[in-house]
Design a protein around this motif. Structure first.
Motif, PDB file in Angstrom:
ATOM      1  N   ARG A 117       0.899  -1.315  -0.201  1.00 34.84           N
ATOM      2  CA  ARG A 117      -0.005  -0.058   0.136  1.00 34.84           C
ATOM      3  C   ARG A 117       1.041   1.239   0.073  1.00 34.84           C
ATOM      4  O   ARG A 117       0.362   2.339  -0.185  1.00 34.84           O
ATOM      5  N   MET A 176      -1.470  14.287   7.100  1.00 35.78           N
ATOM      6  CA  MET A 176      -3.206  14.518   7.451  1.00 35.78           C
ATOM      7  C   MET A 176      -3.602  15.204   6.164  1.00 35.78           C
ATOM      8  O   MET A 176      -4.837  14.686   5.780  1.00 35.78           O
ATOM      9  N   MET A 179      -4.214  12.564   3.604  1.00 33.93           N
ATOM     10  CA  MET A 179      -5.510  11.718   3.628  1.00 33.93           C
ATOM     11  C   MET A 179      -6.859  12.593   3.529  1.00 33.93           C
ATOM     12  O   MET A 179      -7.571  11.734   3.161  1.00 33.93           O
ATOM     13  N   MET A 180      -6.724  13.685   3.849  1.00 33.97           N
ATOM     14  CA  MET A 180      -7.957  14.425   3.727  1.00 33.97           C
ATOM     15  C   MET A 180      -8.202  14.543   2.261  1.00 33.97           C
ATOM     16  O   MET A 180      -9.491  14.583   1.900  1.00 33.97           O
ATOM     17  N   PRO A 183      -9.161  10.138   0.561  1.00 32.25           N
ATOM     18  CA  PRO A 183      -9.354   9.318   1.744  1.00 32.25           C
ATOM     19  C   PRO A 183      -9.001   7.931   1.397  1.00 32.25           C
ATOM     20  O   PRO A 183      -8.618   7.032   1.915  1.00 32.25           O
ATOM     21  N   ARG A 184      -9.045   7.488   0.014  1.00 30.29           N
ATOM     22  CA  ARG A 184      -8.537   6.209  -0.429  1.00 30.29           C
ATOM     23  C   ARG A 184      -6.998   5.715  -0.251  1.00 30.29           C
ATOM     24  O   ARG A 184      -6.737   4.715  -0.019  1.00 30.29           O
ATOM     25  N   ILE A 186      -5.803   6.569   2.668  1.00 36.27           N
ATOM     26  CA  ILE A 186      -5.673   6.470   4.212  1.00 36.27           C
ATOM     27  C   ILE A 186      -4.705   5.107   4.606  1.00 36.27           C
ATOM     28  O   ILE A 186      -3.838   5.281   5.450  1.00 36.27           O
ATOM     29  N   PRO A 187      -5.071   4.030   4.364  1.00 39.23           N
ATOM     30  CA  PRO A 187      -4.458   2.783   4.854  1.00 39.23           C
ATOM     31  C   PRO A 187      -2.815   2.853   4.311  1.00 39.23           C
ATOM     32  O   PRO A 187      -2.082   2.734   5.269  1.00 39.23           O
ATOM     33  N   LEU A 190      -1.189   5.628   6.433  1.00 38.08           N
ATOM     34  CA  LEU A 190      -0.972   5.189   7.873  1.00 38.08           C
ATOM     35  C   LEU A 190       0.272   4.362   8.078  1.00 38.08           C
ATOM     36  O   LEU A 190       0.951   4.375   9.122  1.00 38.08           O
ATOM     37  N   LEU A 193       3.038   6.526   8.279  1.00 35.34           N
ATOM     38  CA  LEU A 193       2.729   7.231   9.746  1.00 35.34           C
ATOM     39  C   LEU A 193       3.312   6.508  10.563  1.00 35.34           C
ATOM     40  O   LEU A 193       4.193   7.069  11.376  1.00 35.34           O
TER      41      LEU A 193
ATOM     42  N   MET B 176      -9.867   3.454  10.727  1.00 34.05           N
ATOM     43  CA  MET B 176      -9.617   3.706   9.344  1.00 34.05           C
ATOM     44  C   MET B 176     -10.869   3.706   8.586  1.00 34.05           C
ATOM     45  O   MET B 176     -10.909   4.876   7.845  1.00 34.05           O
ATOM     46  N   MET B 179     -12.403   7.114   9.143  1.00 36.86           N
ATOM     47  CA  MET B 179     -11.494   8.330   8.573  1.00 36.86           C
ATOM     48  C   MET B 179     -12.005   8.291   6.937  1.00 36.86           C
ATOM     49  O   MET B 179     -12.151   9.436   6.486  1.00 36.86           O
ATOM     50  N   MET B 180     -11.905   7.022   6.446  1.00 35.20           N
ATOM     51  CA  MET B 180     -12.395   7.030   5.068  1.00 35.20           C
ATOM     52  C   MET B 180     -13.834   7.449   4.694  1.00 35.20           C
ATOM     53  O   MET B 180     -14.006   8.262   3.643  1.00 35.20           O
ATOM     54  N   GLU B 181     -14.646   7.170   5.751  1.00 36.40           N
ATOM     55  CA  GLU B 181     -16.108   7.590   5.403  1.00 36.40           C
ATOM     56  C   GLU B 181     -16.613   9.317   5.902  1.00 36.40           C
ATOM     57  O   GLU B 181     -17.161   9.916   5.005  1.00 36.40           O
ATOM     58  N   PRO B 183     -13.694  12.305   5.818  1.00 34.92           N
ATOM     59  CA  PRO B 183     -12.223  12.869   6.118  1.00 34.92           C
ATOM     60  C   PRO B 183     -11.937  13.898   6.918  1.00 34.92           C
ATOM     61  O   PRO B 183     -10.896  14.199   7.162  1.00 34.92           O
ATOM     62  N   ARG B 184     -13.016  14.635   7.223  1.00 37.00           N
ATOM     63  CA  ARG B 184     -13.081  15.854   8.076  1.00 37.00           C
ATOM     64  C   ARG B 184     -12.821  15.366   9.361  1.00 37.00           C
ATOM     65  O   ARG B 184     -12.207  16.171  10.049  1.00 37.00           O
ATOM     66  N   ILE B 186     -10.512  13.393  10.375  1.00 34.97           N
ATOM     67  CA  ILE B 186      -9.219  12.717  10.411  1.00 34.97           C
ATOM     68  C   ILE B 186      -8.452  13.190  11.580  1.00 34.97           C
ATOM     69  O   ILE B 186      -7.896  12.633  12.345  1.00 34.97           O
ATOM     70  N   PRO B 187      -8.205  14.568  11.868  1.00 37.81           N
ATOM     71  CA  PRO B 187      -7.420  15.105  12.823  1.00 37.81           C
ATOM     72  C   PRO B 187      -7.886  14.358  14.191  1.00 37.81           C
ATOM     73  O   PRO B 187      -7.014  14.180  14.962  1.00 37.81           O
ATOM     74  N   LEU B 190      -7.049  10.886  14.563  1.00 40.60           N
ATOM     75  CA  LEU B 190      -5.660  10.674  14.720  1.00 40.60           C
ATOM     76  C   LEU B 190      -5.319  10.933  16.200  1.00 40.60           C
ATOM     77  O   LEU B 190      -4.396  10.046  16.769  1.00 40.60           O
ATOM     78  N   TRP B 194      -3.540   7.911  18.579  1.00 45.28           N
ATOM     79  CA  TRP B 194      -2.540   7.968  19.369  1.00 45.28           C
ATOM     80  C   TRP B 194      -2.786   7.500  20.946  1.00 45.28           C
ATOM     81  O   TRP B 194      -1.790   6.881  21.399  1.00 45.28           O
TER      82      TRP B 194
END
Lengths: 236, 236
Positions: A117, A176, A179-180, A183-184, A186-187, A190, A193, B176, B179-181, B183-184, B186-187, B190, B194
Motif C-alpha cells: 500500500r 493529514m 489523507m483528507m 481518503p482512499r 488512508i491505509p 497510515l 505514519l 481507518m 476516516m475514510m467515510e 475525511p473531516r 481525520i485530525p 488521529l 495516538w
C-alpha cells in the motif's frame, strides 16, 4: 578514553572485561546503525529483499542485548565494582536496552517498505527519508559520543532531538492533508505514519543514551531535568 | 514472599533495604495504575480538569523512577549483592523504567482528552475505553504478580498481551473506516489513534515486567524467546 579509570585497576583481567563490554556495546551500536540505514534504503526504494534482510537481522540485535546484559550482571557479581566502574556498567546496561528498541524501530520501518500500500506514497516517502537520514546522523553522533564518553557532545545531541521532533510534526501535518484530500490513500498513509513515528522514537532513544553518557561522566542522573540544569551538571 | 531470600541475610539492615525498594516499586506501580485509570476516565468523559491532573502528576512518577534507581545503585555499591539479591535489584531497576513509560502513556491519553477535536469521536472513545480497561486489568495483575514474585502468573499475563494486540488491531481498522467515510474527522481520529497506540504500549510494558519477574524467580533471561521456551523455564 582519557576520562576513564581503566588503568587504575589492580586486576588486569577486570580492565579487560570492562574494555570488552564497551567494545561489544559499540559493535551493537554499529549493527543497529546499519539496520537503520538499510531499513531507510529499503523504504525509499521499496526494496522488499533488503527490508526482509533487516527484519531477519533483528534477532542479532536482540541476542547482543541479552549477552551484554548477562555480562554486565556477571561483572557486578564477580568484581563488585563501585563509583565510576559501576556507573559504566549501569550506563551500558541501559544503553543496550535503548539500542535494542532502535532495532525494533528499524523492523517497523522495514515492514512499511514491504507493504504494497505504501507504493503509491512516493512524495511522502521523500519527507520520511529526509527525516530518517537526520535520525541516522543523530544515532551516529550519539555512538561517537558514547565511544569517547563525551558529556559535552552528549548534551549538544540531546538538544538536537527537538529539531527531529519538529520535522516529525511537519510530516504528520503533511500526512493529514494527504489523507483528507484523498481518503482512499488512508491505509497506505497510515503505514508511512507508523514509519515516521518509529523514526521519531529513534531520536528519543538517542536522547536517552546521551543521558546515560552524562550520568557516567558526571555522576549525575539528568533524566527528567531541564536543559538548563543539565547544562549546569555537564559544565560543573 | 516465601520464595524470597530476605531472611537469609546476616545484616538486618540489608534486609530492610531490600524490603524498602520492593515497597517503593509497588508504591510507584500503584501510582501509575491510578494515573492510567484517571487518564482513561478523563478520556471517556472528556474531563479536562482530570486530564490536567494526570499530566501534572507525571513528575511524581518520574521522581520515583530516579530515586528508586539511585537507591538500587547505592545498594549494589554498598552491599555487593550476588545471586538472587542482585537479580532482585536488576529486576527492580528495569521494572521502574517500564513503569515510568506507562506513566508517559497516561500523559498521552490525557492529552487526547484535552484535545477539542476528539469531542466528536464518541463512538470511537467507547472502543478505546474498553481496550483501556483491559490494559488496566493487565497492569493490576502484573503488579500483583510482582508483589508476590509469581513466575507462573507472570507467564500467563505475558500471553494476555496478544489479546490486547488483537483488540488494538480491531480499533485501528475501525478508525481507518471512520476516516475514510468522513475525511473531516481525520485530525480528531488521529488523536484517538495516538491514545490507542499508547494503551497498546501499556500491554507491552506489562509483558516486559513479567519477563523481569521470571528472570528474578527463575534466574533466566526470557526476553526474545518463544512462549514455549519461556514455559519450559518457568516450569523447570
Amino acid at each position: 578514553m582519557e576520562k576513564m579509570n581503566l588503568n587504575k585497576h589492580i586486576s588486569g583481567q577486570f580492565n579487560a572485561e570492562l574494555d570488552d563490554i564497551r567494545n561489544r556495546v559499540l559493535a551493537m551500536g554499529g549493527l543497529v546503525e546499519r539496520q537503520l540505514e538499510q531499513s531507510l534504503d529499503a523504504l525509499s526504494s521499496l526494496d522488499a529483499e533488503l527490508a526482509q534482510k533487516v527484519i531477519e537481522g533483528d534477532h542479532r540485535v536482540n541476542g547482543m542485548e541479552v549477552s551484554i546484559d548477562e555480562e554486565c550482571t556477571r561483572i557486578i557479581a564477580k568484581r563488585q565494582p563501585a563509583a565510576s566502574d559501576l556507573r559504566l556498567i549501569i550506563a551500558i546496561s541501559k544503553t543496550i536496552a535503548d539500542l535494542e528498541r532502535i532495532g525494533d524501530a528499524c523492523v517497523r520501518i522495514a515492514k512499511a517498505a514491504l507493504d504494497k500500500r505504501t507504493n503509491n506514497q512516493q512524495p511522502l516517502l521523500v519527507s520520511i527519508d529526509n527525516m530518517g537520514r537526520h535520525a541516522t546522523r543523530m544515532l551516529h553522533s550519539t555512538l561517537d559520543a558514547l565511544a569517547r564518553m563525551d558529556a559535552e557532545n552528549a548534551l549538544e545531541l540531546h538538544k538536537e532531538d527537538a529539531k527531529l521532533d519538529k520535522e516529525y510534526e511537519g510530516i504528520i501535518r503533511q500526512l493529514m492533508t494527504y489523507m483528507m484530500e484523498d481518503p482512499r490513500s488512508i491505509p497506505g498513509v497510515l503505514d508511512v505514519l507508523w514509519a515516521a513515528r518509529a523514526i521519531e522514537r529513534v531520536g528519543d532513544r538517542c536522547k536517552n543514551i546521551c543521558e546515560y553518557i552524562i550520568y557516567y561522566v558526571k555522576g549525575k542522573d539528568v533524566r527528567h531535568t531541564s536543559y538548563e540544569d543539565m547544562e549546569k551538571d555537564v559544565n560543573s
